[in-house]
Design a protein around this motif. Structure first.
Motif, PDB file in Angstrom:
ATOM      1  N   UNK A 197       1.114  -1.376  -0.109  1.00 32.73           N
ATOM      2  CA  UNK A 197      -0.008   0.038   0.082  1.00 32.73           C
ATOM      3  C   UNK A 197       1.009   1.228   0.000  1.00 32.73           C
ATOM      4  N   UNK A 198       0.701   1.944  -0.882  1.00 34.99           N
ATOM      5  CA  UNK A 198       1.443   3.363  -1.264  1.00 34.99           C
ATOM      6  C   UNK A 198       1.022   4.292  -0.225  1.00 34.99           C
ATOM      7  N   UNK A 199       1.851   5.242   0.088  1.00 33.88           N
ATOM      8  CA  UNK A 199       1.093   6.175   1.024  1.00 33.88           C
ATOM      9  C   UNK A 199       0.036   7.237   0.289  1.00 33.88           C
ATOM     10  N   UNK A 200      -1.090   7.450   0.993  1.00 30.69           N
ATOM     11  CA  UNK A 200      -2.263   7.844   0.090  1.00 30.69           C
ATOM     12  C   UNK A 200      -1.656   9.426  -0.429  1.00 30.69           C
TER      13      UNK A 200
ATOM     14  N   UNK B 151       8.161  -0.104   2.061  1.00 30.66           N
ATOM     15  CA  UNK B 151       7.518   0.695   0.790  1.00 30.66           C
ATOM     16  C   UNK B 151       8.301   2.146   0.911  1.00 30.66           C
ATOM     17  N   UNK B 152       8.350   2.976   2.063  1.00 28.55           N
ATOM     18  CA  UNK B 152       9.122   4.126   2.167  1.00 28.55           C
ATOM     19  C   UNK B 152      10.611   3.927   1.450  1.00 28.55           C
TER      20      UNK B 152
ATOM     21  N   UNK C 247      14.685   5.502  -2.205  1.00 29.81           N
ATOM     22  CA  UNK C 247      15.749   5.147  -3.097  1.00 29.81           C
ATOM     23  C   UNK C 247      15.458   5.560  -4.718  1.00 29.81           C
ATOM     24  N   UNK C 248      14.280   5.584  -4.799  1.00 36.39           N
ATOM     25  CA  UNK C 248      13.877   5.669  -6.399  1.00 36.39           C
ATOM     26  C   UNK C 248      13.534   7.271  -6.703  1.00 36.39           C
TER      27      UNK C 248
END
Length: 105
Positions: free
Chosen positions: A29-32, A66-67, A72-73
């Protein structure tokens, strides 16, 4: 706040409808992205989504991982992500599914 709660309820209802065959898959789940609303609701929504997905059988990637990938990207979560961005993030995380919640009001 009511719009966020309503949106969260709709998203969670949709998650409940996921076929049993999709269970036990790896998901992140990405940060909203919260647009024109109370930004503090984003983490609450993400936590609720991760919890619910885990309860219905998905293996949910830890938020710290995820963070780390996002950092890093050089992903800027304050802007909308393209399909290519999401594909690259999903590949970097090694997950089957990627959830990208957006709250637009």
């Amino acid at each position: 706040m009511n719009r966020v709660v309503t949106l969260a309820a709709l998203v969670l209802a949709a998650v409940v409808a996921v076929p049993a065959a999709a269970a036990r898959k790896l998901i992140a789940v990405l940060p909203p992205q919260v647009v024109a609303s109370q930004s503090e609701n984003g983490p609450v929504l993400a936590t609720a989504m991760r919890d619910r997905l885990g309860r219905i059988g998905f293996d949910v990637i830890q938020d710290s991982r995820v963070q780390s990938v996002l950092r890093s990207r050089g992903v800027d979560m304050s802007r909308s992500l393209s399909a290519v961005d999401m594909y690259d993030i999903r590949e970097a995380l090694g997950v089957d599914f990627l959830v990208y919640p957006r709250v637009l009001s």
